[in-house]
Write a protein that holds these residues in place. Structure first.
Motif, short mmCIF file in Angstrom:
data_model
loop_
_atom_site.label_atom_id
_atom_site.label_comp_id
_atom_site.label_asym_id
_atom_site.label_seq_id
_atom_site.Cartn_x
_atom_site.Cartn_y
_atom_site.Cartn_z
N PHE A 1 27.51 4.35 19.73
CA PHE A 1 28.76 5.02 19.39
C PHE A 1 29.69 5.19 20.58
N ARG A 2 29.32 4.58 21.71
CA ARG A 2 30.13 4.62 22.95
C ARG A 2 30.48 6.05 23.33
N ILE A 3 29.47 6.86 23.47
CA ILE A 3 29.62 8.26 23.84
C ILE A 3 29.57 8.36 25.36
N ASP A 4 30.43 9.20 25.92
CA ASP A 4 30.58 9.27 27.37
C ASP A 4 29.43 9.96 28.10
N THR A 5 28.90 11.04 27.54
CA THR A 5 27.92 11.83 28.28
C THR A 5 26.62 12.02 27.49
N ALA A 6 25.56 12.34 28.22
CA ALA A 6 24.28 12.64 27.59
C ALA A 6 24.39 13.91 26.76
N GLU A 7 25.20 14.87 27.19
CA GLU A 7 25.39 16.11 26.43
C GLU A 7 26.02 15.82 25.06
N GLN A 8 27.01 14.94 25.03
CA GLN A 8 27.63 14.56 23.76
C GLN A 8 26.62 13.85 22.85
N ALA A 9 25.78 13.00 23.43
CA ALA A 9 24.75 12.31 22.65
C ALA A 9 23.75 13.32 22.08
N ALA A 10 23.40 14.34 22.85
CA ALA A 10 22.49 15.38 22.36
C ALA A 10 23.14 16.16 21.22
N ASP A 11 24.43 16.46 21.33
CA ASP A 11 25.15 17.14 20.24
C ASP A 11 25.11 16.29 18.97
N LEU A 12 25.37 15.00 19.13
CA LEU A 12 25.37 14.09 17.99
C LEU A 12 23.97 13.98 17.37
N ALA A 13 22.96 13.93 18.21
CA ALA A 13 21.58 13.88 17.71
C ALA A 13 21.25 15.13 16.91
N GLU A 14 21.70 16.28 17.37
CA GLU A 14 21.47 17.53 16.63
C GLU A 14 22.14 17.48 15.26
N PHE A 15 23.37 16.97 15.22
CA PHE A 15 24.07 16.85 13.94
C PHE A 15 23.31 15.91 13.01
N PHE A 16 22.95 14.72 13.49
CA PHE A 16 22.26 13.75 12.63
C PHE A 16 20.90 14.26 12.18
N SER A 17 20.21 15.02 13.01
CA SER A 17 18.91 15.54 12.60
C SER A 17 19.05 16.52 11.44
N ASP A 18 20.21 17.15 11.32
CA ASP A 18 20.47 18.06 10.20
C ASP A 18 20.89 17.34 8.92
N VAL A 19 21.57 16.20 9.03
CA VAL A 19 22.14 15.56 7.84
C VAL A 19 21.38 14.34 7.33
N LEU A 20 20.52 13.77 8.15
CA LEU A 20 19.76 12.60 7.70
C LEU A 20 18.44 13.05 7.10
N PRO A 21 18.06 12.48 5.97
CA PRO A 21 16.79 12.87 5.34
C PRO A 21 15.60 12.55 6.23
N ALA A 22 14.54 13.32 6.06
CA ALA A 22 13.34 13.16 6.90
C ALA A 22 12.52 11.94 6.51
N THR A 23 12.68 11.44 5.28
CA THR A 23 11.88 10.29 4.85
C THR A 23 12.75 9.04 4.86
N ALA A 24 12.09 7.89 4.88
CA ALA A 24 12.81 6.62 4.94
C ALA A 24 13.18 6.09 3.56
#
Length: 100
Positions: free
Chosen positions: A70-93
């Motif tokens: 996603f061409r994110i500038d910082t590791a902090e922004q990537a961590a924020d995005l990971a937190e968001f996706f962990s909340d909205v993506l289902p746990a199963t495949a």
């Protein structure tokens, strides 16, 4: 003349979610397509850049991958995005019911 060998041609009713949010220094706008195709991984599209990827919870743990795709500038922004996706993506495949 048959130039292409068709690999698949599927129709599927899918659930699509559009989410816009901000963190302390960045705005994000995503479309998330929940499908049974692609081993059940949701297709995540950045509406600002058009960049897209298939993501599952295991992929979200890889902050460097999120930063690169996603061409994110910082590791902090990537961590924020990971937190968001962990909340909205289902746990199963596999998502036969679309109960999100």
């Amino acid at each position: 003349m048959n130039l292409f060998e068709k690999l698949y041609d599927e129709y599927e009713k899918v659930k699509v979610r559009f989410v816009g949010f901000t963190t302390k220094d960045t705005r994000y706008d995503f479309g998330i397509v929940y499908t049974n195709m692609f081993f059940g991984k949701p297709l995540v599209i950045c509406m600002q850049t058009g960049r897209s990827t298939l993501l599952d919870p295991k992929d979200v743990e890889n902050h460097e991958y999120l930063q690169r795709i996603f061409r994110i500038d910082t590791a902090e922004q990537a961590a924020d995005l990971a937190e968001f996706f962990s909340d909205v993506l289902p746990a199963t495949a596999l998502y036969p019911e679309y109960d999100y």
